[in-house]
Design a protein around this motif. Structure first.
Motif, PDB file in Angstrom:
ATOM      1  N   SER A  33      10.910  -4.735  34.984  1.00  0.00           N
ATOM      2  CA  SER A  33      12.038  -5.496  34.479  1.00  0.00           C
ATOM      3  C   SER A  33      12.974  -5.834  35.634  1.00  0.00           C
ATOM      4  O   SER A  33      13.144  -5.028  36.544  1.00  0.00           O
ATOM      5  CB  SER A  33      12.779  -4.652  33.441  1.00  0.00           C
ATOM      6  N   PRO A  47      18.838  -0.999  29.127  1.00  0.00           N
ATOM      7  CA  PRO A  47      19.126  -1.387  27.738  1.00  0.00           C
ATOM      8  C   PRO A  47      18.552  -0.363  26.759  1.00  0.00           C
ATOM      9  O   PRO A  47      17.433   0.126  26.940  1.00  0.00           O
ATOM     10  CB  PRO A  47      18.415  -2.735  27.586  1.00  0.00           C
ATOM     11  N   ARG A  49      17.407  -0.822  23.848  1.00  0.00           N
ATOM     12  CA  ARG A  49      16.166  -1.355  23.270  1.00  0.00           C
ATOM     13  C   ARG A  49      14.959  -0.980  24.135  1.00  0.00           C
ATOM     14  O   ARG A  49      13.931  -0.526  23.633  1.00  0.00           O
ATOM     15  CB  ARG A  49      16.275  -2.877  23.150  1.00  0.00           C
ATOM     16  N   LEU A  50      15.082  -1.132  25.455  1.00  0.00           N
ATOM     17  CA  LEU A  50      13.976  -0.818  26.366  1.00  0.00           C
ATOM     18  C   LEU A  50      13.710   0.685  26.398  1.00  0.00           C
ATOM     19  O   LEU A  50      12.554   1.116  26.383  1.00  0.00           O
ATOM     20  CB  LEU A  50      14.286  -1.350  27.766  1.00  0.00           C
ATOM     21  N   ARG A  52      14.162   2.782  24.041  1.00  0.00           N
ATOM     22  CA  ARG A  52      13.470   3.142  22.795  1.00  0.00           C
ATOM     23  C   ARG A  52      12.025   2.678  22.807  1.00  0.00           C
ATOM     24  O   ARG A  52      11.128   3.399  22.361  1.00  0.00           O
ATOM     25  CB  ARG A  52      14.213   2.562  21.606  1.00  0.00           C
ATOM     26  N   GLU A  53      11.794   1.454  23.307  1.00  0.00           N
ATOM     27  CA  GLU A  53      10.418   0.937  23.385  1.00  0.00           C
ATOM     28  C   GLU A  53       9.538   1.845  24.237  1.00  0.00           C
ATOM     29  O   GLU A  53       8.371   2.070  23.919  1.00  0.00           O
ATOM     30  CB  GLU A  53      10.402  -0.472  23.991  1.00  0.00           C
ATOM     31  N   GLY A  95      24.059  -2.068  26.793  1.00  0.00           N
ATOM     32  CA  GLY A  95      23.917  -3.508  27.005  1.00  0.00           C
ATOM     33  C   GLY A  95      22.507  -4.037  26.870  1.00  0.00           C
ATOM     34  O   GLY A  95      21.632  -3.412  26.265  1.00  0.00           O
ATOM     35  N   THR A  96      22.301  -5.206  27.461  1.00  0.00           N
ATOM     36  CA  THR A  96      21.013  -5.895  27.343  1.00  0.00           C
ATOM     37  C   THR A  96      20.339  -6.144  28.696  1.00  0.00           C
ATOM     38  O   THR A  96      19.257  -6.716  28.737  1.00  0.00           O
ATOM     39  CB  THR A  96      21.194  -7.251  26.633  1.00  0.00           C
ATOM     40  N   HIS A  97      20.996  -5.738  29.798  1.00  0.00           N
ATOM     41  CA  HIS A  97      20.436  -5.967  31.125  1.00  0.00           C
ATOM     42  C   HIS A  97      20.386  -4.660  31.911  1.00  0.00           C
ATOM     43  O   HIS A  97      21.243  -3.797  31.737  1.00  0.00           O
ATOM     44  CB  HIS A  97      21.295  -6.973  31.910  1.00  0.00           C
TER      45      HIS A  97
END
Length: 131
Positions: A33, A47, A49-50, A52-53, A95-97
């Protein structure tokens, strides 16, 4: 030996960004990433989300303060790898980044060649061994 990475010209002004391989300790799941190099950040950020993935382990929590205020975040045990250099860290889930902060950057020798829009990265232990 150092490796060179071009700045991200999609950012204005262009910014140093590294392709970071992110994964759990012991090679559990990983992905590459882009991560903004942030010399003003005390710690690295991933992030949620990442995290958790990749099923990264939660290793704690922390109150962080930034330009938007303060909040409590989870800390994830993660391994960052750039240019073959692996660094285990506790990254804040936020965040997302992705951001690479001083917790990682201080382990490397960096050369910001702003006019050429190039970042050079070298393992700090290798450069200190030679002199």
């Amino acid at each position: 030996m150092s490796q060179r990475f071009p700045y991200d010209r999609a950012k204005s002004p262009p910014a140093p960004v590294l392709p970071v391989r992110v994964g759990g300790a012991g090679g559990r799941g990983d992905t590459v990433s882009p991560a903004l190099v942030d010399t003003g950040a005390d710690m690295s950020v991933i992030p949620v989300r990442l995290a958790r993935e990749l099923r990264l382990p939660v290793v704690g929590e922390l109150r962080v303060r930034g330009v938007t205020g303060s909040e409590r975040v989870l800390l994830y045990g993660v391994e960052f790898e750039v240019a073959g250099i692996k660094v285990p860290v506790q990254a804040a889930g936020l965040g997302t980044h992705m951001l690479v902060g001083r917790d990682v950057l201080n382990r490397w020798t960096l050369r910001f060649r702003g006019p050429q829009e190039i970042l050079e990265v070298e393992d700090g232990t290798a450069s200190s061994a030679g002199g």
